[in-house]
Write an enzyme that holds these catalytic residues in place. Structure first.
Site, PDB file in Angstrom:
ATOM      1  N   SER A 118       0.821  -1.203   0.000  1.00  0.00           N
ATOM      2  CA  SER A 118       0.000   0.000   0.000  1.00  0.00           C
ATOM      3  C   SER A 118       0.865   1.267   0.000  1.00  0.00           C
ATOM      4  O   SER A 118       1.588   1.520  -0.965  1.00  0.00           O
ATOM      5  CB  SER A 118      -0.936  -0.037   1.208  1.00  0.00           C
ATOM      6  N   LYS A 165     -12.635   8.151  -8.909  1.00  0.00           N
ATOM      7  CA  LYS A 165     -11.813   9.360  -8.856  1.00  0.00           C
ATOM      8  C   LYS A 165     -10.554   9.137  -8.027  1.00  0.00           C
ATOM      9  O   LYS A 165      -9.461   9.548  -8.400  1.00  0.00           O
ATOM     10  CB  LYS A 165     -12.628  10.511  -8.267  1.00  0.00           C
TER      11      LYS A 165
END
Length: 453
Positions: A118, A165
């Protein structure tokens, strides 16, 4: 009077403030020398250890030491990293510090078994030198692991407009970082969009990292003489062979803040705080539960500033605590207690707004902590309710209903003996000396009695 309680609370606050100031002073004294002492400290390799989730505390610690190493003219900064991910804002703070550094920064995913998942993937790719130890992995950089959310739009699994988005933004960001460092931008984008994860050897083969090194010494030897282009446009030739290595550790203050920023620790502190404050509010004068509860709650609220908190979950937890307190004063035969339990459970589940396992409350922590807190609080409510209906066993009220004998003839006044004590008494009618009596009421120092049986 509760002035003693307030003095104790203010005393603890003063000690905390003094301890914080001392920690800051210690931290300042232990900080690396400034640029004015380059003649004695330049040329060192500064190692910064990042272990655990990327949060504001670790971001401040990392950024501070990168800047300090730049000021002192260090030869290289090494971020030795093992992270499951973390917050997007904290990750970007570290990356900005790397980009603003006048000293090359190398990220080294180590030791074996570590990972750069991550947020760690972004930091590794953004570094001037990216290296991994054998047996480590990198990837799984989907942005729901960084920012939380990730709700899907329909049953077919189509991403919501907001998630789309966020994914596009993260993809563009990691692609720009990879292109700037000359790394595999195609795979970097797949790590974001498809959560791909690869081993150290695959990362080297695909051009995601620069090299695989078995130890820190091997890394410094391998990159010696390598040319690195800094973000200020200057090209630096690394001189890392036989350089002294300095490890920059977190100060005690930073370590404490880093620990309480763990979601599991923050949740436990919050529940301890609620239980402690509940006991203090329900039994004013206990002092210790109030002090422990207040300190725990303040630490928990600080930790929540560093976590992706769902405020609806936080409000549900606070509502649950309020319902338990109200149950003490407005007995509802357990209805408010049941409502408080449900509110606490829902709030605990909703509290952390993130899909990243590193930022969530572990079920092995959540369930036992929740059960213990509810049992302790509900038990206190039950005991308080039960004690309210018990007969007084001390004081003047304890005389009502007690049996004794007429110490003298009552007509209607006289004296009676109750509990081995002689009391002035009054009755309706006449009671002869020695007859058994029972106390009906108490009026000052005179008892009203009647014949027993």
């Amino acid at each position: 009077m509760y002035w003693k309680q307030w003095m104790a609370v203010f005393g603890c606050g003063f000690l905390l403030a003094v301890g914080g100031a001392f920690a800051e002073d210690t931290e300042t004294q232990q900080a690396p020398p400034s640029a004015s002492t380059q003649s004695t400290s330049s040329g060192r390799v500064v190692v910064i250890n990042i272990a655990g989730a990327i949060n504001p505390v670790s971001a401040d610690y990392t950024s501070k030491h990168i800047q300090a190493a730049s000021d002192e003219g260090a030869a290289l900064v090494v971020l030795q990293m093992d992270t499951p991910g973390g917050l997007d804002t904290a990750m970007r703070q570290i990356i900005k510090a790397i980009q603003a550094s006048d000293v090359p920064v190398a990220t080294y995913v180590a030791p074996s078994g570590s990972r750069a998942a991550s947020a760690g993937t972004f930091i590794t790719i953004a570094s001037h030198v990216a290296a991994m130890a054998p047996g480590t992995n990198i990837g799984a950089a989907h942005p729901v692991n960084l920012m939380g959310g990730g709700q899907q739009d329909d049953k077919q699994g189509k991403p919501s407009p907001m998630e789309e988005k966020v994914v596009n933004d993260a993809s563009a960001y990691i692609r720009s970082l990879a292109e700037k460092r000359g790394r595999n931008a195609y795979w970097a984008e797949k790590a974001v969009r498809q959560s791909q994860s690869i081993s150290a050897e695959e990362a080297k083969k695909l051009g995601v990292i620069d090299l695989v090194a078995g130890s820190l010494d091997a890394l410094l030897l391998a990159i010696d003489g390598r040319e690195v282009k800094l973000d200020n446009g200057r090209t630096v030739t690394l001189d890392t062979k036989n350089k002294p290595i300095v490890h920059r550790e977190m100060t005690p203050r930073e370590q404490i803040l880093d620990v309480i920023s763990n979601p599991n620790v923050a949740y436990i502190l919050m529940m301890i705080g609620m239980v402690g404050l509940y006991f203090e509010l329900s039994n004013p004068g206990l002092i210790l539960p109030g002090i422990l509860g207040g300190i725990s709650m303040i630490l928990a609220l600080y930790a929540m500033q560093t976590l992706p908190i769902n405020y609806a979950g936080l409000l549900l937890i606070l509502l649950g605590g309020i319902l338990f307190v109200v149950e003490l004063n407005v007995p509802t035969f357990g209805l408010l207690t049941a409502g408080g339990t449900v509110s606490l459970l829902l709030g605990s589940i909703m509290l952390i707004d993130s899909d990243d396992p590193a930022m969530q409350i572990s079920k092995t922590v959540l369930i036992p902590t929740f059960v213990v807190s509810v049992l302790v609080t509900a038990g206190a409510v039950w005991l308080a309710t039960r004690s309210a209906g018990l007969k007084a066993v001390s004081g003047q009220e304890a005389l009502v209903g007690e049996h004794g004998t007429a110490y003298s003839r009552l007509n209607p006044k006289g004296r009676v003996m109750v509990h081995g004590e002689v009391w002035q008494a009054v009755c309706d009618g006449t009671i002869n000396k020695g007859e058994p009596v029972v106390v009906e009421a108490l009026d000052g120092l005179t008892v009203r009695v009647k014949k027993s049986g």
